[in-house]
Design a protein around this motif. Structure first.
Motif, mmCIF file in Angstrom:
data_model
loop_
_atom_site.group_PDB
_atom_site.id
_atom_site.type_symbol
_atom_site.label_atom_id
_atom_site.label_comp_id
_atom_site.label_asym_id
_atom_site.label_seq_id
_atom_site.Cartn_x
_atom_site.Cartn_y
_atom_site.Cartn_z
ATOM 1 N N SER A 405 4.067 15.713 2.279
ATOM 2 C CA SER A 405 3.412 14.239 2.636
ATOM 3 C C SER A 405 2.316 14.289 1.963
ATOM 4 O O SER A 405 1.265 15.176 1.903
ATOM 5 C CB SER A 405 3.258 14.228 4.036
ATOM 6 O OG SER A 405 2.530 13.117 4.389
ATOM 7 N N GLY A 408 1.288 9.780 3.357
ATOM 8 C CA GLY A 408 2.177 9.359 4.115
ATOM 9 C C GLY A 408 3.604 8.990 2.980
ATOM 10 O O GLY A 408 4.574 8.732 3.546
ATOM 11 N N GLU A 410 6.454 10.340 1.097
ATOM 12 C CA GLU A 410 7.272 11.447 1.478
ATOM 13 C C GLU A 410 8.060 12.054 -0.001
ATOM 14 O O GLU A 410 8.811 12.994 0.111
ATOM 15 C CB GLU A 410 8.389 11.301 2.337
ATOM 16 C CG GLU A 410 7.627 10.817 3.809
ATOM 17 C CD GLU A 410 6.953 12.039 4.290
ATOM 18 O OE1 GLU A 410 7.433 13.163 4.314
ATOM 19 O OE2 GLU A 410 6.105 11.826 5.488
ATOM 20 N N MET A 430 10.871 14.395 9.778
ATOM 21 C CA MET A 430 11.453 12.955 10.258
ATOM 22 C C MET A 430 13.164 13.432 10.717
ATOM 23 O O MET A 430 13.430 12.348 11.179
ATOM 24 C CB MET A 430 11.311 11.793 9.702
ATOM 25 C CG MET A 430 9.823 11.519 9.656
ATOM 26 S SD MET A 430 9.158 11.418 11.373
ATOM 27 C CE MET A 430 9.877 9.993 12.031
ATOM 28 N N GLY A 575 5.347 9.818 12.376
ATOM 29 C CA GLY A 575 5.864 8.523 13.009
ATOM 30 C C GLY A 575 4.944 7.405 12.629
ATOM 31 O O GLY A 575 5.126 6.314 12.435
ATOM 32 N N VAL A 578 5.202 6.159 9.243
ATOM 33 C CA VAL A 578 6.186 5.440 9.131
ATOM 34 C C VAL A 578 6.098 3.980 9.388
ATOM 35 O O VAL A 578 6.388 3.063 8.764
ATOM 36 C CB VAL A 578 7.441 5.915 9.992
ATOM 37 C CG1 VAL A 578 8.584 4.903 10.033
ATOM 38 C CG2 VAL A 578 8.022 7.300 9.310
ATOM 39 N N THR A 582 6.305 0.588 7.233
ATOM 40 C CA THR A 582 7.389 -0.372 7.698
ATOM 41 C C THR A 582 6.267 -1.742 7.781
ATOM 42 O O THR A 582 6.801 -2.566 7.095
ATOM 43 C CB THR A 582 7.637 -0.020 9.155
ATOM 44 O OG1 THR A 582 8.444 1.057 8.962
ATOM 45 C CG2 THR A 582 8.408 -1.179 9.366
#
Length: 648
Positions: A405, A408, A410, A430, A575, A578, A582
């Protein structure tokens, strides 16, 4: 990385030498004083000297004079001071008398200049008025008020047109309207109340304003220039005195502070017949240098011995750690210093804190930012927290690399992982298949930390020859055997599919340790040679020990399970990133990178703070509670405070 070794110092001499001895102790910078009456050999037949400190008032007076005269006191030392102790008071009196009139004139001039400046500012809004101010204020039956109203309040005056007043506006300035109103003297109270309710701010015209506002302004401007010139002349005279006396004032102030602090230390000394005894601690490495300070004083003797020879005193503690571990002393200080006989837990705290933080906050890019920010705060601001951040940031970078990471993202490290590990990610945070692994690994780390903490407790018990602590407690050998046996049974049954829970295993590794911990109190008394084994009777002992055992067993479970949060925060961190990506995809376009940057900043700030607190909680409640008492007192060498505000 340990607790610095100390030596107990005993200084003896004749009474007349006490002040010089105390001054040299202060000047050494390494003397931690103790009250002589606390020592067994001086606990009787001694008297302490209780007198008013003759230097405190002089230091305060000189500090106040220096402040008024803009003399920078600094900390110049007092070598070469050409004043005897008996002349200190007369010198300060003379300097005070020399400056008093000039300072009074300066204050008066500054007040007048401030008044003139304010009058110019206020009257400047009324220069369009041609009326004579003296004539206006001489009116017997009319009251006149100068001031300003908020613009919205000025508009509301239309609603009060039936009231007996007249108002004249002289223009707006921002959100205010500068104006004056007139009313009959008989109606003044009623009209003043009305304007106060509208937030009217009254401006009082100074008595020295005569003629029209413009004429008054011209007069005040001329007088202001004359007063400013007079003030500069006064400042010049004060500066000349300050320049001539600065060196002497600095040296005298330094000596007064030193003498005052040395006089305070008299309360620590013991006076026996014509002599005195001064006691304290110094670092063992300072023995030679400290003894040499008194080499030229024939009738002064300095004796050094090991602190263990005076067991009734608490030996002060100074932690000694290398540059990498030292910032973590802050956490140890927060909990309490170890006692002198114990070990310094700082290296252990540093290792566990860095490890746990890195696991919970693993991101190569964010860890790099935390490292840079911490290094800046540590180097430029001297913040211990910055030093901690720079170290845990490195750990975050390591685990971020293992997780793959970077801020963030990946996939950035996928090529590297392919080459090194033959897969796109060494640890896919994840993926559901890794969730149980992360949680179990966190519990395993927690179990290892608990075992290590119990080991530290056993070592400390051995150093203190506390056999009850070593053998019988839940954080001693009995607790360690039981905890290891339970862990092995769980792993053998659930992982290796081997049933070890047989009587031959349960009795020696479960039952015996539990019985030892259950009977810790009477067994401990047997070890200490006490006769009364059950202070409150056998029944009371059984009931109390039963509930204590229940608490012990529960603590083993809860402390181990507490480390589940380590694995949980790995998932939380992933999370949150993510969610950031998003939101970035939903925004799209130029807003996408902005969302990513803001999201990373938010995650670093909020989660970094939460993770830091959670790891500290694990340190204090799950680790320190097993071996660390925090009973130590800090090593505080006597020193002089040269600040004016706090001086004596």
């Amino acid at each position: 990385m340990s607790i610095e070794k100390m030596s107990l110092v005993t200084i003896r001499g004749e009474g007349a030498q006490l002040d010089e001895v105390l001054l040299r102790c202060l000047d050494s910078g390494s003397f931690h004083p103790e009250t002589a009456g606390n020592f067994s050999e001086y606990s009787s037949g001694i008297s302490t000297m209780k007198e008013e400190n003759p230097y405190a008032g002089l230091a305060k007076r000189l500090g106040a004079i220096a402040k008024d005269a803009d003399i920078d006191l600094g900390n110049a030392g007092f070598d070469g001071l050409d004043l005897d102790n008996k002349d200190f008071g007369s010198y300060i009196d003379g300097l005070d008398a020399k400056l008093k009139k000039l300072l009074a004139k300066k204050r008066g001039s500054e007040q007048l200049i401030e008044s003139h400046s304010m009058a110019l500012q206020r009257l400047g809004h009324f220069t369009s008025m041609e009326l004579d101010l003296d004539s206006l204020f001489a009116c017997k039956y009319i009251k006149i008020r100068f001031g300003r109203l908020p613009n919205d309040s000025y508009q509301k005056l239309r609603s009060y047109s039936d009231r007996p007043f007249l108002i004249f506006s002289f223009g707006e300035d921002g959100s205010y309207n500068w104006c004056l109103y007139l009313c009959a003297s008989a109606d003044a109270q009623q009209i003043d109340g009305l304007f106060q309710s509208l937030y009217f701010e009254r401006i009082r015209v100074p008595d020295y304003a005569h003629g029209t506002p413009q004429e008054a302004l011209n007069f005040i401007e001329g007088d202001l220039k004359r007063e400013q010139a007079a003030l500069e002349e006064i400042k010049g005279k004060i500066a000349a005195i300050a320049t001539g006396e600065q060196t002497r004032v600095q040296k005298l102030y330094a000596k007064l502070c030193m003498l005052g602090k040395a006089f305070e230390l008299r309360d620590k000394a013991a006076f026996v017949k014509n002599g005195f005894v001064v006691l304290g601690y110094i670092p063992r490495k300072e023995e030679k240098r400290f003894s040499g300070i008194f080499a030229d004083m024939d009738k002064v003797t300095v004796a050094l011995k090991d602190p263990s020879e005076e067991p009734r005193l608490t030996v002060p503690v100074r932690l000694k750690n290398n540059w990498f571990v030292k910032p973590f002393e802050m956490f140890v200080d927060m909990y309490g210093l170890p006692s002198y006989q114990d070990m310094d837990p700082t290296p252990y705290v540093a290792a566990t804190y860095i490890l746990l933080f890195g696991i919970m906050f693993g991101d190569l890019g964010q860890g790099f930012v935390v490292t840079l920010l911490g290094a800046f705060l540590y180097k430029k601001k001297g913040m211990a927290l910055g030093g901690i951040m720079s170290r845990v940031g490195l750990s975050s970078m390591v685990f971020g690399f293992l997780y793959g990471s970077v801020f963030g993202f990946e996939t950035l490290l996928t090529p590297v992982h392919q080459v090194l590990f033959g897969r796109s990610h060494l640890i896919e945070v994840m993926e559901s298949s890794y969730t149980n692994f992360l949680l179990l690994a966190a519990v395993a780390v927690g179990a290892f930390v608990i075992i290590a903490s119990i080991g530290f407790n056993i070592i400390l018990g051995l150093r203190r020859r506390d056999w009850e602590r070593v053998l019988l407690s839940n954080n001693g050998l009995a607790g360690l055997v039981f905890y290891l046996a339970v862990l092995f049974a769980v792993v053998a049954t659930m992982v290796l599919q081997i049933n070890v829970l047989t009587p031959l295993y349960i009795v020696p590794f479960f039952v015996v340790p539990l019985l030892v911990m259950f009977a810790k109190e009477p067994l401990g008394k047997l070890i200490r040679g006490e006769r009364e084994l059950f202070h409150e009777g056998v029944g009371g002992f059984v009931v109390e020990s039963f509930f204590e055992m229940f608490e012990v067993l529960l603590s083993f479970v809860t402390n181990t399970m507490s480390f589940l949060r380590v694995g949980a925060f790995v998932l939380v961190h992933a999370g949150m990133m993510v969610v950031v990506f998003t939101l970035s995809g939903m925004v799209g376009g130029i807003g996408s990178p902005i969302v990513i940057v803001i999201g990373n900043i938010f995650v670093m700030g909020m989660e970094g703070l939460i993770v830091g607190i959670q790891v500290l909680r694990l340190e204090f409640y799950e680790i320190f509670s097993r071996f660390f008492n925090g009973e130590g007192s800090p090593f505080i060498p006597a020193e002089v405070d040269y600040s004016i505000q706090e001086t004596m």
